[in-house]
Design a protein around this motif. Structure first.
Motif, mmCIF file in Angstrom:
data_model
loop_
_atom_site.group_PDB
_atom_site.id
_atom_site.type_symbol
_atom_site.label_atom_id
_atom_site.label_comp_id
_atom_site.label_asym_id
_atom_site.label_seq_id
_atom_site.Cartn_x
_atom_site.Cartn_y
_atom_site.Cartn_z
ATOM 1 N N VAL A 184 0.856 -1.297 -0.020
ATOM 2 C CA VAL A 184 0.041 0.064 -0.114
ATOM 3 C C VAL A 184 0.920 1.302 0.166
ATOM 4 C CG1 VAL A 184 -1.348 1.444 1.476
ATOM 5 C CG2 VAL A 184 -1.951 -0.907 0.966
ATOM 6 N N LEU A 185 1.896 1.452 1.048
ATOM 7 C CA LEU A 185 2.450 2.670 1.084
ATOM 8 C C LEU A 185 3.415 2.667 -0.127
ATOM 9 C CD1 LEU A 185 3.330 2.723 4.861
ATOM 10 C CD2 LEU A 185 1.467 3.933 3.467
ATOM 11 N N ASP A 186 4.102 1.386 -0.682
ATOM 12 C CA ASP A 186 4.739 1.619 -1.901
ATOM 13 C C ASP A 186 4.102 2.147 -3.257
ATOM 14 O OD1 ASP A 186 7.070 0.619 -0.444
ATOM 15 O OD2 ASP A 186 6.821 -1.598 -1.094
ATOM 16 N N ALA A 187 2.879 1.505 -3.419
ATOM 17 C CA ALA A 187 1.943 2.123 -4.477
ATOM 18 C C ALA A 187 1.893 3.546 -4.465
ATOM 19 C CB ALA A 187 0.549 1.300 -4.448
ATOM 20 N N ILE A 188 1.588 3.994 -3.185
ATOM 21 C CA ILE A 188 1.340 5.797 -2.969
ATOM 22 C C ILE A 188 2.647 6.259 -3.168
ATOM 23 C CG2 ILE A 188 0.616 7.517 -1.375
ATOM 24 C CD1 ILE A 188 -0.982 5.378 0.165
ATOM 25 N N GLY A 189 3.905 5.855 -2.648
ATOM 26 C CA GLY A 189 4.930 6.515 -2.839
ATOM 27 C C GLY A 189 5.268 6.386 -4.539
ATOM 28 N N ALA A 190 4.954 5.392 -5.038
ATOM 29 C CA ALA A 190 5.430 5.482 -6.305
ATOM 30 C C ALA A 190 4.608 5.945 -7.552
ATOM 31 C CB ALA A 190 5.721 3.781 -6.726
ATOM 32 N N ALA A 191 3.325 6.419 -7.244
ATOM 33 C CA ALA A 191 2.405 6.815 -7.941
ATOM 34 C C ALA A 191 2.836 8.233 -8.460
ATOM 35 C CB ALA A 191 1.019 7.118 -7.205
ATOM 36 N N ASP A 192 2.413 8.626 -9.883
ATOM 37 C CA ASP A 192 2.663 9.756 -10.094
ATOM 38 C C ASP A 192 1.347 10.764 -9.933
ATOM 39 O OD1 ASP A 192 4.773 9.287 -12.103
ATOM 40 O OD2 ASP A 192 3.522 7.841 -12.943
ATOM 41 N N VAL A 193 0.174 10.049 -9.602
ATOM 42 C CA VAL A 193 -0.749 10.989 -8.973
ATOM 43 C C VAL A 193 -1.623 9.874 -8.237
ATOM 44 C CG1 VAL A 193 -1.104 12.419 -11.278
ATOM 45 C CG2 VAL A 193 -2.557 10.240 -11.020
ATOM 46 N N PRO A 212 -3.023 4.291 9.811
ATOM 47 C CA PRO A 212 -1.706 4.959 10.550
ATOM 48 C C PRO A 212 -0.647 4.846 8.897
ATOM 49 C CG PRO A 212 -2.401 3.912 12.287
ATOM 50 C CD PRO A 212 -3.134 3.239 11.268
ATOM 51 N N GLY A 213 -0.082 5.995 8.728
ATOM 52 C CA GLY A 213 0.866 5.980 7.743
ATOM 53 C C GLY A 213 0.236 6.226 6.258
ATOM 54 N N ILE A 214 -0.979 6.072 6.184
ATOM 55 C CA ILE A 214 -1.747 6.181 4.749
ATOM 56 C C ILE A 214 -2.115 7.462 4.471
ATOM 57 C CG2 ILE A 214 -3.895 5.700 3.245
ATOM 58 C CD1 ILE A 214 -3.811 3.111 4.359
ATOM 59 N N ARG A 215 -2.364 8.398 5.308
ATOM 60 C CA ARG A 215 -2.704 9.807 5.170
ATOM 61 C C ARG A 215 -1.674 10.676 4.692
ATOM 62 N NH1 ARG A 215 -7.325 13.005 6.420
ATOM 63 N NH2 ARG A 215 -6.757 15.290 5.939
ATOM 64 N N ALA A 216 -0.493 10.537 5.564
ATOM 65 C CA ALA A 216 0.840 11.243 5.253
ATOM 66 C C ALA A 216 1.408 10.891 3.906
ATOM 67 C CB ALA A 216 1.595 10.708 6.452
ATOM 68 N N ALA A 217 1.033 9.533 3.675
ATOM 69 C CA ALA A 217 1.894 9.068 2.468
ATOM 70 C C ALA A 217 1.069 9.906 1.131
ATOM 71 C CB ALA A 217 1.741 7.617 2.099
ATOM 72 N N VAL A 218 -0.422 9.882 1.273
ATOM 73 C CA VAL A 218 -0.989 10.522 0.319
ATOM 74 C C VAL A 218 -0.966 11.778 0.192
ATOM 75 C CG1 VAL A 218 -3.543 10.996 -0.453
ATOM 76 C CG2 VAL A 218 -2.705 8.794 0.412
ATOM 77 N N ALA A 219 -0.587 12.603 1.365
ATOM 78 C CA ALA A 219 -0.603 14.039 1.255
ATOM 79 C C ALA A 219 0.788 14.607 0.755
ATOM 80 C CB ALA A 219 -0.442 14.533 2.776
ATOM 81 N N ALA A 220 1.623 13.727 0.612
ATOM 82 C CA ALA A 220 2.996 13.939 -0.106
ATOM 83 C C ALA A 220 2.879 13.740 -1.503
ATOM 84 C CB ALA A 220 4.010 12.955 0.608
ATOM 85 N N LYS A 221 1.906 13.484 -2.052
ATOM 86 C CA LYS A 221 1.882 13.289 -3.483
ATOM 87 C C LYS A 221 0.579 14.325 -4.052
ATOM 88 C CE LYS A 221 3.447 10.265 -4.783
ATOM 89 N NZ LYS A 221 4.832 9.838 -5.474
ATOM 90 N N THR A 222 0.603 14.290 -5.342
ATOM 91 C CA THR A 222 -0.446 15.085 -6.054
ATOM 92 C C THR A 222 -1.624 14.468 -6.046
ATOM 93 O OG1 THR A 222 1.268 16.044 -7.514
ATOM 94 C CG2 THR A 222 -1.181 16.449 -8.292
ATOM 95 N N VAL A 223 -2.678 14.905 -5.533
ATOM 96 C CA VAL A 223 -3.940 14.065 -5.195
ATOM 97 C C VAL A 223 -5.267 15.030 -6.011
ATOM 98 C CG1 VAL A 223 -5.608 13.376 -3.572
ATOM 99 C CG2 VAL A 223 -3.148 13.325 -3.205
ATOM 100 N N VAL A 224 -5.976 14.496 -6.788
ATOM 101 C CA VAL A 224 -7.091 15.041 -7.357
ATOM 102 C C VAL A 224 -8.419 14.195 -7.070
ATOM 103 C CG1 VAL A 224 -8.501 15.690 -9.429
ATOM 104 C CG2 VAL A 224 -6.276 16.242 -9.288
ATOM 105 N N GLY A 225 -9.448 14.799 -6.247
ATOM 106 C CA GLY A 225 -10.581 14.022 -6.165
ATOM 107 C C GLY A 225 -11.847 14.281 -6.791
ATOM 108 N N VAL A 226 -12.722 13.364 -7.148
ATOM 109 C CA VAL A 226 -14.111 13.924 -7.526
ATOM 110 C C VAL A 226 -15.082 13.816 -6.687
ATOM 111 C CG1 VAL A 226 -15.624 12.739 -9.312
ATOM 112 C CG2 VAL A 226 -13.228 12.578 -9.675
ATOM 113 N N SER A 227 -15.998 15.016 -6.641
ATOM 114 C CA SER A 227 -16.884 15.038 -5.659
ATOM 115 C C SER A 227 -18.136 13.916 -5.796
ATOM 116 C CB SER A 227 -17.621 16.524 -5.795
ATOM 117 O OG SER A 227 -18.624 16.626 -4.921
ATOM 118 N N PRO A 228 -18.383 13.621 -4.553
ATOM 119 C CA PRO A 228 -19.610 12.625 -4.497
ATOM 120 C C PRO A 228 -20.862 13.330 -4.388
ATOM 121 C CG PRO A 228 -18.410 12.555 -2.370
ATOM 122 C CD PRO A 228 -17.620 13.507 -3.147
ATOM 123 N N ILE A 229 -20.674 14.633 -4.262
ATOM 124 C CA ILE A 229 -22.150 15.358 -4.061
ATOM 125 C C ILE A 229 -22.278 16.334 -5.351
ATOM 126 C CG2 ILE A 229 -23.080 16.783 -2.495
ATOM 127 C CD1 ILE A 229 -22.440 14.495 -1.186
#
Length: 315
Positions: A184-193, A212-229
């Motif tokens: 999981v953390l490797d996939a986030i760390g290696a992701a382009d987005v 624990p650990g996932i939010r910090a790993a995600v926050a270090a990447k470029t993240v785009v979300g799609v609104s569910p609302i």
């Protein structure tokens, strides 16, 4: 391109189908929510993982978005004849086979990540599907009542009670002790987005981020979300009931503000919510408006393409 997606169930699965078409050469890793997992009739059920697996593998019931196509319910009827419970959660005959095999492998000592990989060998979803954790995490809902608060599993609140009783609190039980599953953390760390599909921000994306650990790993990447609302209402399900439990308004802008600019860089909203781009609470988040209803595969592909384009622009 390497893309990592944090995923709930139906909305995420349909988005992923569009993403595969929008970026056919990309290496996609899906980190699935396991907070909805529950033991029923002695079998371990992973609803969100299965919905992604069936949808991308071509076995989903397209009308309802979950469960198997051309399903029968003879086992359920026999269990009911024995008075077995619960009677509020629907499992079809073919679906039972998946849960039986999962439970067999877990009983043999295999971790959920290895079990999920084994199940996916049949379905060939075209993505790498990982549970957020091999450790048990269950989403529980605290309900206030005349006899004091009581706690129910999220599935009971969602499926049996239809979220009609307001939740006083939603808890990712066990998340604080859980570790991200292998890869999981490797996939986030290696992701382009990293992408957030239109999944429930509280009990899908939120539960994954609670490990624990996932939010910090995600926050270090470029993240785009799609609104569910869209237009002040959930696209699917009862996300408004979950948002109310954590004090967040049911709006595209409020969900983006809930994630915050420290976590997400871009946010796609529907055309009718384009005013979110002027909301001061979203300062630091690039907001783009476009039609967000996933009416069919071409529309869904266009949404996925827009999410990727924005992510690449912000990288």
């Amino acid at each position: 391109m390497r893309i990592t997606v944090l995923a709930g169930g139906v909305g995420a699965a349909r988005f992923l189908r569009g993403l595969r078409r929008a970026a056919p050469e990309a290496e996609v890793t899906v980190i699935g929510n396991t907070g909805d997992d529950i033991t029923l009739f002695g079998l371990r059920v992973s609803p969100d993982l299965d919905t992604v697996m069936y949808t991308l593998g071509g076995g989903i019931n397209e009308d309802q978005g979950w469960g198997r196509e051309t399903e029968t319910h003879r086992i359920r009827a026999e269990l009911a004849a024995y008075g077995a419970s619960p009677d509020w959660f629907t499992l079809g005959d073919k679906d039972f086979a998946t849960h039986i095999r999962r439970s067999q492998l877990l009983a043999d000592g295999e971790p959920l990540s290895a079990v999920t990989e084994a199940l996916c060998r049949r379905w060939q979803p075209g993505v790498r599907l990982l549970p957020m954790s091999d450790d048990p995490v269950e989403t529980h809902v605290v309900l206030d009542g005349p006899g004091g608060p009581r706690v129910v599993h999220f599935q009971e609140w969602w499926v049996r009670m239809h979220a009609e009783t307001p939740a006083a609190q939603i808890i990712a039980s066990g998340a604080e002790r859980a570790r991200p599953a292998p890869g999981v953390l490797d996939a986030i760390g290696a992701a382009d987005v990293v992408l957030f599909p239109p999944s429930n921000p509280v009990v899908s994306i939120g539960t994954i981020l609670a490990v624990p650990g996932i939010r910090a790993a995600v926050a270090a990447k470029t993240v785009v979300g799609v609104s569910p609302i869209i237009g002040g209402s959930p696209v699917r399900g009862m996300a408004d009931a979950c948002l109310a439990a954590i004090g967040v308004d049911t709006s595209a802008a409020a969900v983006a503000a809930h994630y915050g600019p420290d976590l997400i860089d871009g946010w796609l909203v529907d055309d009718q919510d384009k005013s979110a781009g002027d909301d001061p609470a979203l300062a630091g988040i690039e907001v783009r408006a476009l039609p967000l209803l996933m009416r069919d595969l071409p529309a869904t592909t266009a949404i996925a393409r827009a999410a990727l384009d924005l992510a690449l622009e912000l990288t």
